[in-house]
Design an enzyme around this catalytic site. Structure first.
Site, PDB file in Angstrom:
ATOM      1  N   ASP A  62       0.676   1.917   9.141  1.00 20.10           N
ATOM      2  CA  ASP A  62       0.301   1.125  10.320  1.00 20.10           C
ATOM      3  C   ASP A  62       1.392   1.126  11.391  1.00 20.10           C
ATOM      4  OD1 ASP A  62      -1.820   0.474   8.629  1.00 20.10           O
ATOM      5  OD2 ASP A  62      -0.866  -1.381   7.969  1.00 20.10           O
ATOM      6  N   ARG A  99      -4.476  -1.563  10.217  1.00 18.44           N
ATOM      7  CA  ARG A  99      -4.437  -3.027  10.209  1.00 18.44           C
ATOM      8  C   ARG A  99      -4.586  -3.551  11.643  1.00 18.44           C
ATOM      9  NH1 ARG A  99      -0.308  -7.017   7.390  1.00 18.44           N
ATOM     10  NH2 ARG A  99       1.207  -5.646   8.358  1.00 18.44           N
ATOM     11  N   GLY A 118       0.824  -1.206   0.000  1.00 18.55           N
ATOM     12  CA  GLY A 118       0.000   0.000   0.000  1.00 18.55           C
ATOM     13  C   GLY A 118       0.859   1.259   0.000  1.00 18.55           C
ATOM     14  N   GLY A 154       5.132  -7.450   4.726  1.00 18.74           N
ATOM     15  CA  GLY A 154       4.770  -8.455   3.724  1.00 18.74           C
ATOM     16  C   GLY A 154       5.656  -8.364   2.487  1.00 18.74           C
ATOM     17  N   SER A 155       5.822  -7.144   1.979  1.00 22.71           N
ATOM     18  CA  SER A 155       6.638  -6.959   0.770  1.00 22.71           C
ATOM     19  C   SER A 155       8.088  -7.338   1.033  1.00 22.71           C
ATOM     20  CB  SER A 155       6.613  -5.493   0.324  1.00 22.71           C
ATOM     21  OG  SER A 155       5.312  -5.092   0.078  1.00 22.71           O
ATOM     22  N   MET A 211      -7.480   3.699   9.967  1.00 17.59           N
ATOM     23  CA  MET A 211      -6.803   2.477   9.504  1.00 17.59           C
ATOM     24  C   MET A 211      -5.758   2.017  10.530  1.00 17.59           C
ATOM     25  SD  MET A 211      -6.223   3.075   5.463  1.00 17.59           S
ATOM     26  CE  MET A 211      -7.496   2.648   4.290  1.00 17.59           C
TER      27      MET A 211
HETATM   28  O1  F6P Z   1      -1.429  -1.458   5.393  1.00 19.99           O
HETATM   29  C1  F6P Z   1      -1.858  -0.188   5.019  1.00 19.99           C
HETATM   30  C2  F6P Z   1      -3.370  -0.141   4.941  1.00 19.99           C
HETATM   31  O2  F6P Z   1      -3.752   1.186   4.627  1.00 19.99           O
HETATM   32  C3  F6P Z   1      -4.103  -0.619   6.174  1.00 19.99           C
HETATM   33  O3  F6P Z   1      -4.111   0.324   7.217  1.00 19.99           O
HETATM   34  C4  F6P Z   1      -5.462  -0.930   5.605  1.00 19.99           C
HETATM   35  O4  F6P Z   1      -6.096  -1.920   6.363  1.00 19.99           O
HETATM   36  C5  F6P Z   1      -5.143  -1.443   4.218  1.00 19.99           C
HETATM   37  O5  F6P Z   1      -3.836  -0.978   3.899  1.00 19.99           O
HETATM   38  C6  F6P Z   1      -6.083  -0.993   3.146  1.00 19.99           C
HETATM   39  O6  F6P Z   1      -5.755  -1.624   1.956  1.00 19.99           O
HETATM   40  P1  F6P Z   1      -6.290  -1.198   0.529  1.00 19.99           P
HETATM   41  O7  F6P Z   1      -5.508   0.000   0.076  1.00 19.99           O
HETATM   42  O8  F6P Z   1      -6.025  -2.383  -0.324  1.00 19.99           O
HETATM   43  O9  F6P Z   1      -7.727  -0.861   0.673  1.00 19.99           O
END
Ligand code: F6P
Length: 360
Positions: free
Chosen positions: A140, A184, A11, A116-117, A182
């Site tokens: 996060d 996570r 992200g 993750g990446s 947000m």
């Molecule tokens: O990991 C970053 C994040 O913004 C999290 O806080 C959130 O849960 C997720 O990515 C949202 O993902 P996407 O951009 O795929 O909606």
């Protein structure tokens, strides 16, 4: 080390462009390296021809330092070990990523990503002999070994500003305003912004809560003559039945979301509070980077290039005790950094009389 690549993965967040800029300047000015920005993360290395842009001084003559997002593009879908193909099948595309790196003639690659990446790229690097160095970014702030990751400070700032704005409308209508943020599985954004933005209730996934506890807090405020309130809730806070609130999109992707509405509904059933919900969403990622994120990104970029130049591969840069340091990538991501109950900010929130859940 003559030719290096940079990719942003996972992200997006604020400060990525500042990091790419810093990498370019250090690589070019100090080591006379050629620097290639890979388009759309690992996808750029899978494409043939490889999707890239050669960076030069003009690339950074404009506003990139100040812009959110990543001008290189990124992806947080499509695990390269099991990549979804257009015919519905899945394919391991790691060999293409490895050959893309070699086709570009890269001597090293800087990966700017979350846990993750970094895990994915480290596995691919081991398999294909890629020389990588990693920079942690994520709003996060959950990467184990670094106190701060790029993008976190901006996200907290956006959430704090949102609480600032909600305060006026809450007070005007005697309402309880709920802000869903947000983060996570970690509550760092909610906890930091909640303290800075004067929240009365902060709900984070690390600490259990009860609706009765929230209602009690609102009643106490009411008894003091305060008829409006601010609640900030992290997206991974569970419903009282232990389930996450999630949203499923038409493409099958599922994301955390909706806990703010759940909390509002429950409070309104058990009290006379009039609740309204704001779900902050991706404005936390797309905002212009704060001063602190620009500085962190710049410092990380310089250190990452130095590591490559010294052939110190497989390392992740990190912020620790006011310095940039580095760790082996595995060590950097081995723990998931959640809010600890002993954190000073937990103590601070409690001392301010904020309802944090089942903790005292
Ligand atoms: O990991 C970053 C994040 O913004 C999290 O806080 C959130 O849960 C997720 O990515 C949202 O993902 P996407 O951009 O795929 O909606």
């Amino acid at each position: 080390m003559k030719r290096i690549g940079i990719l942003t993965s996972g992200g997006d967040c604020a400060g990525l462009n500042a990091a790419v800029r810093s990498i370019f300047y250090r690589a070019k000015d100090k080591y006379e390296m050629d620097v290639f920005g890979i388009i759309e993360g690992t996808v750029g290395l899978m494409n043939r021809p490889v999707s890239y842009t050669k960076l030069d001084y003009n690339t950074f003559s404009g506003n990139l330092l100040r812009q959110g997002g990543t001008f290189l593009g990124t992806t947080n879908k499509g695990n390269p070990f099991k990549f979804p193909m257009s015919d519905g099948s899945f394919k391991d595309r790691t060999v293409e990523i490895i050959s893309g790196y070699h086709e570009l003639g890269l001597d090293g690659l800087i990966v700017i990503g979350g846990d993750g990446s970094m895990k994915i790229l480290k596995t691919i690097a081991d398999k294909g002999g890629l020389n990588i160095v990693a920079i942690p970014k994520t709003i996060d702030n959950d990467v184990g070994a670094t106190e701060n990751s790029i993008g976190f400070n901006t996200a907290v700032n956006v959430a704090t500003n949102a609480l600032d704005n909600l305060q006026f409308t809450a007070a005007s209508h005697n309402r309880t305003m709920i802000l869903e943020v947000m983060g996570r599985d970690a509550g760092h954004i909610a906890l930091n912004a909640g303290i800075a933005g004067g929240a009365d209730v902060i709900l984070i996934p690390e600490i259990g809560y009860s609706i009765d506890g929230i209602v009690e807090k609102l009643k106490k405020m009411n008894n003091h003559g305060i008829k409006h309130s601010l609640i900030i809730v992290a997206e991974a806070v569970k419903q009282e039945d232990g389930k996450n609130s999630t949203v499923k999109f038409a493409d099958g992707e599922e994301r955390l979301g909706g806990i703010g509405t759940y909390i509002a509904h429950q409070i309104m059933q058990k009290s006379s509070a009039e609740c309204r919900v704001t779900t902050l969403g991706h404005v936390q990622r797309g905002a212009p980077p704060t001063t602190q994120d620009r500085i962190l990104a710049s410092a990380f970029g310089v250190h990452a290039v130095d590591l490559l130049a010294q052939k110190k591969f497989d390392r992740m840069v990190a912020w620790s005790d006011r310095k940039v340091v580095d760790f082996p990538i595995e060590k950097g991501i081995e723990t998931y950094r959640k809010v600890e109950l002993e954190d000073s900010l937990v103590k601070t929130a409690l001392a301010l009389g904020i309802y944090l859940g089942d903790i005292s």
